[in-house]
Scaffold this active site. Structure first.
Site, PDB file in Angstrom:
ATOM      1  CE  LYS A 204      -4.341  -1.941   1.332  1.00  0.00           C
ATOM      2  NZ  LYS A 204      -5.490  -2.003   2.278  1.00  0.00           N
ATOM      3  NE  ARG A 244      -7.155  -8.906  -0.109  1.00  0.00           N
ATOM      4  CZ  ARG A 244      -6.804  -8.137  -1.138  1.00  0.00           C
ATOM      5  NH1 ARG A 244      -5.864  -7.199  -0.957  1.00  0.00           N
ATOM      6  NH2 ARG A 244      -7.356  -8.284  -2.323  1.00  0.00           N
TER       7      ARG A 244
END
Length: 268
Positions: A204, A244
């Site tokens: 991210k 994840r």
């Protein structure tokens, strides 16, 4: 949880697995690297992303889920649509990973209740096209915890059982970098809600910004995997149930290291 993005526009690997055959093979590869769950999604939720038509999302994910599940892979479906969730469960998915926590489609909790599968309820304040404008908090950990608690109450009122629920604090969703770091540091407080926690930090942009070049250029997504490993180890040690990730093998190793560290600490 290994990620299979059956999309042309996901933020870090859009288009790489766009197509059923490539996506299925990638899912098997992730399992061979140590994934316990393969998360299949057909709609990008990167900031600014437009929604995909229902028929297109179904066409992307259902064949992939069916093929993986038929071979015994534990599959989750990454979707905000109840109709996609139902079709995915019928194809063999055992978990619904809903980044909207049931807010995008009010039918979702009822589908989850009817099917009895596990349900990831993520902290969410709005769709990708405007979620960055909603990143306003006084105390992000307290507010995320309170908003997740309210979502749990509401989905349980629709018939979802306590044992089905997994919580995700939604890193990057209506949160800036400062918020993301505070949420990660607040994992122990979020765990006090009493539900398993899923953490999705992999590649991210807040990691790329932390590791920016001297001129301020963020590190590319694909070069944030080492930072993801650090988050994985710390999150696992702090009590997260699952992470994840895009690169499964090294992250599976990081989880094992964190588990050994915790075991050693518990024995002292």
């Amino acid at each position: 949880m290994g990620v299979v993005n059956v999309t042309p526009d996901s933020f870090s690997d859009g288009g790489k697995w766009f197509g059923a055959d490539a996506a299925v093979q990638h899912g098997f590869d992730l399992v061979s690297q140590g994934a316990d769950i393969v998360d299949v999604g057909g709609e990008s939720t990167r900031p600014g992303a437009a929604r995909v038509p229902l028929d297109e999302e179904l066409a992307r994910v259902v064949p992939v889920i069916r093929a993986l599940a038929a071979d015994g892979v534990v599959v989750s479906v990454d979707t905000m649509r109840a109709e996609v969730a139902r079709a995915a469960v019928e194809a063999g998915a055992r978990l619904v990973n809903d980044v909207s926590g049931g807010l995008a489609d009010p039918e979702m909790p009822r589908v989850v209740a009817d099917t009895g599968v596990s349900y990831v309820v993520m902290h969410w304040r709005g769709h990708s096209h405007d979620m960055e404008s909603r990143a306003v908090y006084t105390d992000v950990v307290t507010e995320v915890r309170e908003e997740l608690s309210k979502r749990v109450d509401l989905v349980m009122a629709e018939g979802v059982t306590e044992g089905q629920i997994v919580l995700d604090p939604g890193l990057g969703f209506a949160k800036n970098a400062e918020h993301n770091w505070a949420v990660l540091a607040g994992v122990p407080q979020l765990a006090e809600l009493g539900f398993p926690l899923l953490i999705g930090a992999s590649r991210k942009r807040f990691l790329g910004r932390l590791l920016a070049e001297p001129d301020g250029t963020p590190r590319p997504f694909s070069r944030s995997d080492d930072a993801t490993l650090a988050v994985t180890a710390l999150a696992a040690h702090a009590g997260a149930w699952c992470v994840r990730v895009h690169e499964v093998g090294p992250n599976a190793d990081a989880v094992r290291v964190a588990a050994a560290w915790k075991r050693a600490g518990a024995g002292t």
